[in-house]
Structures are given as C-alpha cells and as structure tokens.
Design a protein around this motif. Structure first.
Motif, PDB file in Angstrom:
ATOM      1  N   THR A   1       0.816  -1.222   0.000  1.00 10.96           N
ATOM      2  CA  THR A   1       0.000   0.000   0.000  1.00 10.96           C
ATOM      3  C   THR A   1       0.838   1.256   0.000  1.00 10.96           C
ATOM      4  OG1 THR A   1      -0.128  -0.078   2.415  1.00 10.96           O
ATOM      5  CG2 THR A   1      -1.904  -1.164   1.166  1.00 10.96           C
ATOM      6  N   THR A   2       2.143   1.125   0.246  1.00 10.11           N
ATOM      7  CA  THR A   2       3.039   2.291   0.268  1.00 10.11           C
ATOM      8  C   THR A   2       4.282   1.958  -0.540  1.00 10.11           C
ATOM      9  OG1 THR A   2       4.091   1.544   2.310  1.00 10.11           O
ATOM     10  CG2 THR A   2       2.228   3.097   2.515  1.00 10.11           C
ATOM     11  N   LEU A   3       4.947   3.015  -0.950  1.00 11.23           N
ATOM     12  CA  LEU A   3       6.167   2.825  -1.731  1.00 11.23           C
ATOM     13  C   LEU A   3       7.307   2.331  -0.859  1.00 11.23           C
ATOM     14  CD1 LEU A   3       7.537   3.092  -4.483  1.00 11.23           C
ATOM     15  CD2 LEU A   3       8.077   5.468  -3.915  1.00 11.23           C
ATOM     16  N   PHE A   4       7.416   2.877   0.379  1.00 15.50           N
ATOM     17  CA  PHE A   4       8.468   2.498   1.316  1.00 15.50           C
ATOM     18  C   PHE A   4       7.808   1.972   2.589  1.00 15.50           C
ATOM     19  CE2 PHE A   4      10.279   5.933  -1.232  1.00 15.50           C
ATOM     20  CZ  PHE A   4      11.395   5.298  -1.764  1.00 15.50           C
ATOM     21  N   SER A   5       8.412   0.983   3.201  1.00 13.57           N
ATOM     22  CA  SER A   5       7.890   0.445   4.447  1.00 13.57           C
ATOM     23  C   SER A   5       8.330   1.300   5.620  1.00 13.57           C
ATOM     24  CB  SER A   5       8.365  -1.004   4.629  1.00 13.57           C
ATOM     25  OG  SER A   5       9.788  -1.038   4.721  1.00 13.57           O
TER      26      SER A   5
ATOM     27  N   ASN B   1      11.690  11.786  16.045  1.00 12.64           N
ATOM     28  CA  ASN B   1      11.580  11.412  17.449  1.00 12.64           C
ATOM     29  C   ASN B   1      12.955  11.001  17.935  1.00 12.64           C
ATOM     30  OD1 ASN B   1      10.833  10.542  19.942  1.00 12.64           O
ATOM     31  ND2 ASN B   1       9.201   9.162  19.244  1.00 12.64           N
ATOM     32  N   GLU B   2      13.690  11.948  18.491  1.00 10.51           N
ATOM     33  CA  GLU B   2      15.052  11.686  18.919  1.00 10.51           C
ATOM     34  C   GLU B   2      15.111  10.885  20.214  1.00 10.51           C
ATOM     35  OE1 GLU B   2      17.045  15.329  19.202  1.00 10.51           O
ATOM     36  OE2 GLU B   2      17.058  15.729  17.042  1.00 10.51           O
ATOM     37  N   ASP B   3      14.052  10.995  21.076  1.00 14.23           N
ATOM     38  CA  ASP B   3      14.083  10.330  22.379  1.00 14.23           C
ATOM     39  C   ASP B   3      13.834   8.842  22.257  1.00 14.23           C
ATOM     40  OD1 ASP B   3      12.425  13.197  23.804  1.00 14.23           O
ATOM     41  OD2 ASP B   3      14.550  12.799  23.507  1.00 14.23           O
ATOM     42  N   LYS B   4      12.898   8.444  21.365  1.00 10.22           N
ATOM     43  CA  LYS B   4      12.515   7.041  21.280  1.00 10.22           C
ATOM     44  C   LYS B   4      13.411   6.243  20.353  1.00 10.22           C
ATOM     45  CE  LYS B   4       7.667   7.877  22.352  1.00 10.22           C
ATOM     46  NZ  LYS B   4       6.265   7.659  21.925  1.00 10.22           N
ATOM     47  N   GLY B   5      14.313   6.935  19.632  1.00 16.79           N
ATOM     48  CA  GLY B   5      15.258   6.213  18.784  1.00 16.79           C
ATOM     49  C   GLY B   5      14.554   5.547  17.634  1.00 16.79           C
ATOM     50  N   ALA B   6      14.720   4.252  17.517  1.00 20.21           N
ATOM     51  CA  ALA B   6      14.188   3.527  16.376  1.00 20.21           C
ATOM     52  C   ALA B   6      12.798   2.976  16.603  1.00 20.21           C
ATOM     53  CB  ALA B   6      15.140   2.371  16.018  1.00 20.21           C
TER      54      ALA B   6
ATOM     55  N   PHE C   1      12.448   3.721   7.825  1.00 16.57           N
ATOM     56  CA  PHE C   1      12.604   5.055   8.402  1.00 16.57           C
ATOM     57  C   PHE C   1      12.478   4.962   9.923  1.00 16.57           C
ATOM     58  CE2 PHE C   1      11.002   5.600   4.126  1.00 16.57           C
ATOM     59  CZ  PHE C   1      11.841   6.570   3.609  1.00 16.57           C
ATOM     60  N   PRO C   2      13.441   4.366  10.593  1.00 13.94           N
ATOM     61  CA  PRO C   2      13.358   4.268  12.060  1.00 13.94           C
ATOM     62  C   PRO C   2      13.474   5.652  12.705  1.00 13.94           C
ATOM     63  CG  PRO C   2      15.507   3.532  11.294  1.00 13.94           C
ATOM     64  CD  PRO C   2      14.675   3.736  10.063  1.00 13.94           C
ATOM     65  N   GLY C   3      12.617   5.905  13.690  1.00 10.89           N
ATOM     66  CA  GLY C   3      12.658   7.180  14.400  1.00 10.89           C
ATOM     67  C   GLY C   3      11.788   8.248  13.807  1.00 10.89           C
ATOM     68  N   TRP C   4      11.144   7.963  12.686  1.00 13.65           N
ATOM     69  CA  TRP C   4      10.318   8.967  12.028  1.00 13.65           C
ATOM     70  C   TRP C   4       8.837   8.613  12.179  1.00 13.65           C
ATOM     71  CZ3 TRP C   4      11.920  13.352   9.287  1.00 13.65           C
ATOM     72  CH2 TRP C   4      13.300  13.497   9.160  1.00 13.65           C
ATOM     73  N   THR C   5       8.006   9.639  12.361  1.00 11.70           N
ATOM     74  CA  THR C   5       6.567   9.483  12.449  1.00 11.70           C
ATOM     75  C   THR C   5       5.922  10.314  11.362  1.00 11.70           C
ATOM     76  OG1 THR C   5       6.681   9.157  14.838  1.00 11.70           O
ATOM     77  CG2 THR C   5       4.527   9.734  13.909  1.00 11.70           C
ATOM     78  N   PHE C   6       5.086   9.683  10.556  1.00  9.33           N
ATOM     79  CA  PHE C   6       4.477  10.369   9.428  1.00  9.33           C
ATOM     80  C   PHE C   6       3.012  10.665   9.732  1.00  9.33           C
ATOM     81  CE2 PHE C   6       7.955   7.891   7.765  1.00  9.33           C
ATOM     82  CZ  PHE C   6       8.598   8.813   6.951  1.00  9.33           C
ATOM     83  N   ASN C   7       2.596  11.889   9.503  1.00  8.56           N
ATOM     84  CA  ASN C   7       1.217  12.308   9.698  1.00  8.56           C
ATOM     85  C   ASN C   7       0.609  12.590   8.332  1.00  8.56           C
ATOM     86  OD1 ASN C   7      -1.209  13.329  10.530  1.00  8.56           O
ATOM     87  ND2 ASN C   7      -0.354  14.734  12.063  1.00  8.56           N
ATOM     88  N   LEU C   8      -0.532  11.978   8.044  1.00  8.27           N
ATOM     89  CA  LEU C   8      -1.143  12.123   6.726  1.00  8.27           C
ATOM     90  C   LEU C   8      -2.065  13.321   6.616  1.00  8.27           C
ATOM     91  CD1 LEU C   8      -2.012   8.396   5.972  1.00  8.27           C
ATOM     92  CD2 LEU C   8       0.015   9.690   5.334  1.00  8.27           C
ATOM     93  N   ASN C   9      -2.270  14.079   7.706  1.00  7.83           N
ATOM     94  CA  ASN C   9      -3.229  15.190   7.672  1.00  7.83           C
ATOM     95  C   ASN C   9      -2.628  16.470   7.116  1.00  7.83           C
ATOM     96  OD1 ASN C   9      -5.235  13.588   8.786  1.00  7.83           O
ATOM     97  ND2 ASN C   9      -4.581  14.053  10.899  1.00  7.83           N
ATOM     98  N   ASN C  10      -1.312  16.504   6.859  1.00  5.52           N
ATOM     99  CA  ASN C  10      -0.622  17.658   6.255  1.00  5.52           C
ATOM    100  C   ASN C  10      -0.743  18.926   7.094  1.00  5.52           C
ATOM    101  OD1 ASN C  10       0.106  16.144   4.027  1.00  5.52           O
ATOM    102  ND2 ASN C  10      -1.763  16.678   2.911  1.00  5.52           N
ATOM    103  N   GLU C  11      -1.157  18.795   8.361  1.00 10.11           N
ATOM    104  CA  GLU C  11      -1.289  19.984   9.198  1.00 10.11           C
ATOM    105  C   GLU C  11       0.003  20.266   9.955  1.00 10.11           C
ATOM    106  OE1 GLU C  11      -4.609  19.441  11.692  1.00 10.11           O
ATOM    107  OE2 GLU C  11      -6.092  19.492  10.062  1.00 10.11           O
ATOM    108  N   CYS C  12       0.710  19.225  10.284  1.00  5.99           N
ATOM    109  CA  CYS C  12       1.976  19.411  10.991  1.00  5.99           C
ATOM    110  C   CYS C  12       3.061  18.700  10.201  1.00  5.99           C
ATOM    111  CB  CYS C  12       1.914  18.880  12.409  1.00  5.99           C
ATOM    112  SG  CYS C  12       1.424  17.148  12.507  1.00  5.99           S
ATOM    113  N   PRO C  13       4.268  19.231  10.200  1.00 10.30           N
ATOM    114  CA  PRO C  13       5.338  18.621   9.416  1.00 10.30           C
ATOM    115  C   PRO C  13       5.812  17.321  10.017  1.00 10.30           C
ATOM    116  CG  PRO C  13       6.190  20.423  10.739  1.00 10.30           C
ATOM    117  CD  PRO C  13       4.708  20.426  10.938  1.00 10.30           C
ATOM    118  N   VAL C  14       6.564  16.602   9.215  1.00  7.98           N
ATOM    119  CA  VAL C  14       7.163  15.362   9.677  1.00  7.98           C
ATOM    120  C   VAL C  14       8.218  15.689  10.716  1.00  7.98           C
ATOM    121  CG1 VAL C  14       8.447  13.323   8.958  1.00  7.98           C
ATOM    122  CG2 VAL C  14       6.725  14.302   7.451  1.00  7.98           C
TER     123      VAL C  14
END
Length: 595
Positions: free
Chosen positions: A548-552, A572-577, A556-569
C-alpha cells in the motif's frame, strides 16, 4: 568584348611595344565581377608581358622621383600598371565570387611574381601584401585558401620563414588596432567584428604551417626561391676546395652559393615561430577562439618553442579565469610544471576549485580527469591535500550522473593506493582530538562545543564549502559517500564500489585503475554496455501481500508520518528507532477506486 578580341589584344601586346596601351584595357577585365574566361585570358597575357620586364622596373621610391628621362617615365608607368595588376590578382584571390579554379590560378600567378620580381630573390613585400589582404579580409580563411596554401606552398622552407615574419608584423598591426591609447590620423580602427575575424584568419594561417620534422636532414628544407634567406653569399672555392669569403678584388663569376645547414635553418625558423606565436597570444582573443587556442597549445606549439616558459603568463592568466577555460589551460600548465620546471604555488588550490558538478558534463571532461589523475600521482603530495581531493570527489559522487560516479570511484581508488596515509578515510567512526581543533580553539566554550560535536555519531567534519584544501578538515572525515554508492540504482556503479573494496583488501594482486577507460563514459555508453551484457538471472519483485506504500515503515526508524498535512514530519530523537504507539487512522488512507 568578345573572348577572341581579348586574345587579339594580348597577342598584339606581346608582339610589339607599339601596342602598350592594351595593358590598361586588359586590366579592366581583371576584376572579380568579370567572366572567368575573360579574366583568365587577360591574366595570361599580362603575366607573359610583365614576367621578363619586372626585374628592370624601378622601385616605388624611385618611381615617385621627378625624372625627365623618357625611358624612366615609361618604366615608371609600367611599374604602376604592374602594381595594379598585382592588386587585381589579390582582390580576385580573396573574393568570394570566383570559382576555386580561378582563385587557384590567381594565387599561382602571385606566387610566381613573389619568386622572380625581386631580381631573382624572394619578394617578401609582395608576399606580405597577399597575407595582409587575407588576414584583413571579411571572409574566413579556412573557406578560401587553407586547402591551397598548405598543400602547395607551405612545404617550402623559405615560404614558411616569410609567412612567420609576415604574421608577426600582422600581429603587431592587430595589437595597434586593439590599443585605444594609440592614435594616428592616417589610420582607422577596425570594428570589433572585423577585428575578431582578422584574429581568426591569423590563427588559421599560423596553425596551418607545418613544423620541421628533423633538424639533421635536408629532405624537409626544399626552397621555393633558389636565392632565398637560407643561402650564403660571397663564398669562393679555392683550388684546395676550401671555402673563403670573397675579396673585393675577386670577380663576381668566382662566387658560389651555399645553402645553410639544416641545424641553422631550423634555428632561424624556430626564432620566427616563437615571435609569431608570442605576439599572437598577446592579442585579445574571442572566447571561442580562446578555447581553440588552448586546446592546440600542448601538441602544436609547446613542443616546438625554444623556451616554453614564455607561455607561463598567458597560461596562468587563463588558469585564473575559471570554468572551462581553466580546464583547457590545465594541460599546457601541467606540461610546463612537469617538463620545464615552472613553479606555480597555487596550482592545487585552483585545481581544487575546478571540482564542481558542471565539470562532469563539460566537453573536455575526459582530458581533464586524466590530467587530474596525473596531477595527484606524486608520492610527495601532502596527506591533507590528498584527503581533501578524495573527500571532495566523494561528495561530488552524490550529485553527478552515473558516468561521473564511475570516474570518481576510479580516481579515489588510485588515490587510496598511492597515499596510504589517507587510508583512515575508508572507515572512521570516531575522531580523537586533532591539531585542527587545538590550533583553532579560542575559549573554553568553543572547546566544549567542539568536543560535543565530535562525540556525536554521524557528524561529518569535512567542510565542503571551503575553497582552500588546507582548511577542509578532510582528515577528520570518512568516505561514507562511497558506501552510499553501494546501493546506487545503476548496476555498474554499485558493482564498481564492490570491486574497489576488494582491491583495497588485496593490494598485492591489484593495480591502479586507468582513468581514461571511464573518463569518456556517458548515459549512452552505460546503456549500450547493459544492453550487450548477458543476463543470467532476471530480478523479480515478489510480495506476499499487495503493498500500500512505496516504502515500508521499517526503512525510516525514528520517524513518524502524519497524513493530515497539518503538521510537518518530525524526528523522534528520544525514542530512537521505536515507532509511536498511535496507529494511523484507516479513514485517512486513500481508497482504491474500482472501475
């Protein structure tokens, strides 16, 4: 006038002096607008008439003197007609109207008068007048005479000598025209377009003169005129066969002529060659011609100069221009440094500045990268300099086409083999306190800040914006850019990186890479190579479930993606991977449209 009438006029002129007034009539048909057959007929009649008389005609200086002698007045008038005839020949030669056959006939006639009209000696004034008209013509010499002059006349050694002499004088004329400080009421400045065209004509003539092949052989020293500049005069052969200078009491019939030795001829030719080229290079060259001259210098000029160091000012100015001009000047400058002892302290600084992404698309990139590899071959190169070039090239590999990546890998491979002191760049995770920081710390806060930065994993100390290779801190970095090429989308690049790793591991069984094998690569060569390659196994993409997505998310460990386009990507430096605990709203996903 009919052609038969012109033939009758020519026959009358050659048969009797009473028909001397036929000369101006025949001259009227010696124009570029006349019919070719009329022009040729007039030319043949006038040539046959003037050839036996030209040696007895007075010079221009005597022609202007006031004499009451009728015979002298008659010869002065003939001299004026002969000068008009020569000028007509020159005008037809440089005119675009006549066909090539007529132009060649007029040129041959002119060269015959160059041979015989100066009492048997080479008439340099007539030849200079011809070259002056060619250079200052509005046409391009390559389209007019370059197919005739080199093949028929530049093979004669005396014509080459006087060609260099005439072009030297013409260069001085062009220097005068380009100098705004000189003024002369009797001379007019050439417009910029005519000036550029004249410089191009001068270069085409200068570069078309063949060079002497051997100084110890007379085979290449055939002369157009037997009494030319390379003949010794006043030589007497006595009864014992010894050559001596002629005394005043000896008869003229006892003299003999001796051609100069091949070494002396070569020396005279080289002197004129040097002066002509040095004066030409002092002109303000058009940009396109400037590049053409720089390309021809290493092969056509430098090997034949008596002292190539004379070009150092021209080449250093060209090297300081930057861009493509600097790339073209690099070859000649490198020859002066390696073969003629030229010292140029800022050479590597300027060479480092040429390393830009645009150089991988330049026309002469193949020669540039071969020269770059040669310039970095010396084992006396400092480690910081080798490291700066290595790191700069690896950084460029991220922004260049696949063909450029191949060149970069080949260059870095050679640098790592030649300079073992920079092998630490292959893998360097943590850097200890270095001289770079100890020499530049100003206070305790700066020291603490640099220490914190040094301890962070993934920080590159290399300063890519620094123009001085001594200040780049390349020794504190690593070649992580080359490791990224391991996953390059172009298979030849990724496989070449793997071979680089093997070559550095087993040094005894490998050697340096020939950069010229990769310097001419392009998209076309890589594509053709892949088309010719025999495929043993076809790669197939297999998924257990429809993606369903181009990349799994795991990529991208440590990154959180929001699909609402209201806040940027956000990172998460504290939680690591680890991924955030909140799941994405299924309603936010795009629904598949059924057709």
């Amino acid at each position: 006038m009919l052609l038969s009438e012109l033939q009758s006029l020519g026959s009358q002129l050659l048969s009797s002096r009473a028909h001397i007034n036929n000369v101006p009539v025949l001259l009227n048909y010696m124009t570029e607008t006349s019919a070719a057959e009329h022009c040729v007929e007039s030319l043949l009649s006038l040539q046959a008439f003037f050839t036996p008389l030209v040696q007895d005609l007075p010079s221009k200086s005597l022609k202007k003197a006031n004499h009451n002698n009728p015979d002298f007045i008659y010869k002065a008038w003939l001299r004026s007609m002969f000068d008009d005839f020569l000028q007509s020949l020159i005008n037809i030669t440089i005119s675009p109207i006549p066909d090539p056959a007529l132009r060649e006939v007029t040129l041959d006639t002119l060269m015959e008068f160059v041979k015989v009209s100066n009492r048997g000696k080479f008439h340099s004034a007539v030849y200079y007048k011809l070259l002056h008209a060619i250079v200052f013509s509005s046409l391009t010499v390559s389209d007019i005479l370059l197919d005739v002059l080199p093949s028929k006349y530049f093979k004669y050694i005396d014509i080459r000598y006087f060609t260099y002499t005439s072009l030297e004088k013409l260069s001085q004329c062009l220097v005068y025209n380009s100098d705004d400080r000189t003024t002369n009421a009797n001379s007019e400045k050439l417009p910029s377009e005519s000036m550029d065209n004249s410089i191009r004509n001068l270069f085409h003539l200068l570069s078309s003169i063949p060079h002497l092949q051997a100084a110890d052989s007379n085979a290449d020293h055939e002369m157009w005129n037997a009494l030319g500049i390379f003949v010794k005069k006043d030589i007497v052969i006595d009864g014992k066969g010894i050559s001596k200078k002629k005394n005043k009491t000896q008869k003229t019939g006892d003299t003999s002529e001796k051609v100069l030795s091949a070494a002396n001829v070569s020396k005279k030719i080289k002197q004129k060659f040097n002066k002509a080229w040095i004066l030409f290079l002092g002109l303000t060259l058009p940009v396109d011609l400037y590049k053409e001259v720089l390309v021809s210098l290493p092969h056509d000029v430098i090997p034949h100069l008596s002292n190539p160091i004379m070009l150092c000012d021209f080449l250093t100015r060209s090297y300081d221009v930057g861009g493509v001009v600097s790339v073209m000047a690099l070859h000649s400058l490198f020859i002066l440094m390696t073969e003629h002892g030229l010292e140029y302290p800022n050479f590597y600084v300027k060479l480092y500045a040429l390393l830009e992404p645009s150089i991988f698309m330049a026309k002469h990139r193949a020669k540039f990268f071969e020269l770059l590899d040669s310039c970095l071959k010396s084992p006396l190169l400092p480690a910081y300099l080798a490291a700066s070039f290595t790191k700069k090239l690896s950084r460029l590999a991220l922004n260049v086409p696949p063909s450029g990546g191949l060149i970069v890998i080949a260059l870095i491979h050679n640098l790592l083999r030649r300079h073992p002191s920079i092998n630490c760049l292959v893998h360097q995770d943590h850097v200890e306190t270095s001289e770079y920081d100890s020499e530049r710390k100003e206070d305790s806060l700066a020291v603490a800040s640099s220490a914190n930065t040094r301890d962070r994993v993934g920080v590159d100390h290399f300063d890519n914006e620094q123009s001085d290779p001594r200040e780049t801190k390349a020794m504190l970095s690593s070649l992580w850019e080359i490791d990224t090429l391991r996953h390059h989308y172009c298979p030849p690049v990724s496989s070449f990186v793997s071979s680089l790793e093997n070559d550095l591991t087993v040094r005894a069984k490998t050697s340096e890479v020939a950069v010229k094998d990769f310097s001419s690569a392009s998209y076309a060569t890589i594509f053709n190579g892949e088309m010719r390659r025999r495929i043993k196994q076809v790669p197939v993409a297999f998924y257990s479930s429809t993606p369903t997505t181009l990349f799994s998310d795991a990529e991208f460990p440590g990154w959180t993606f929001n699909l609402n386009n209201e806040c940027p990507v956000s990172l998460n430096e504290d939680k690591g991977a680890t991924r955030g605990s909140e799941e994405l709203d299924p309603s936010a996903k795009r629904k598949r449209v059924e057709h």
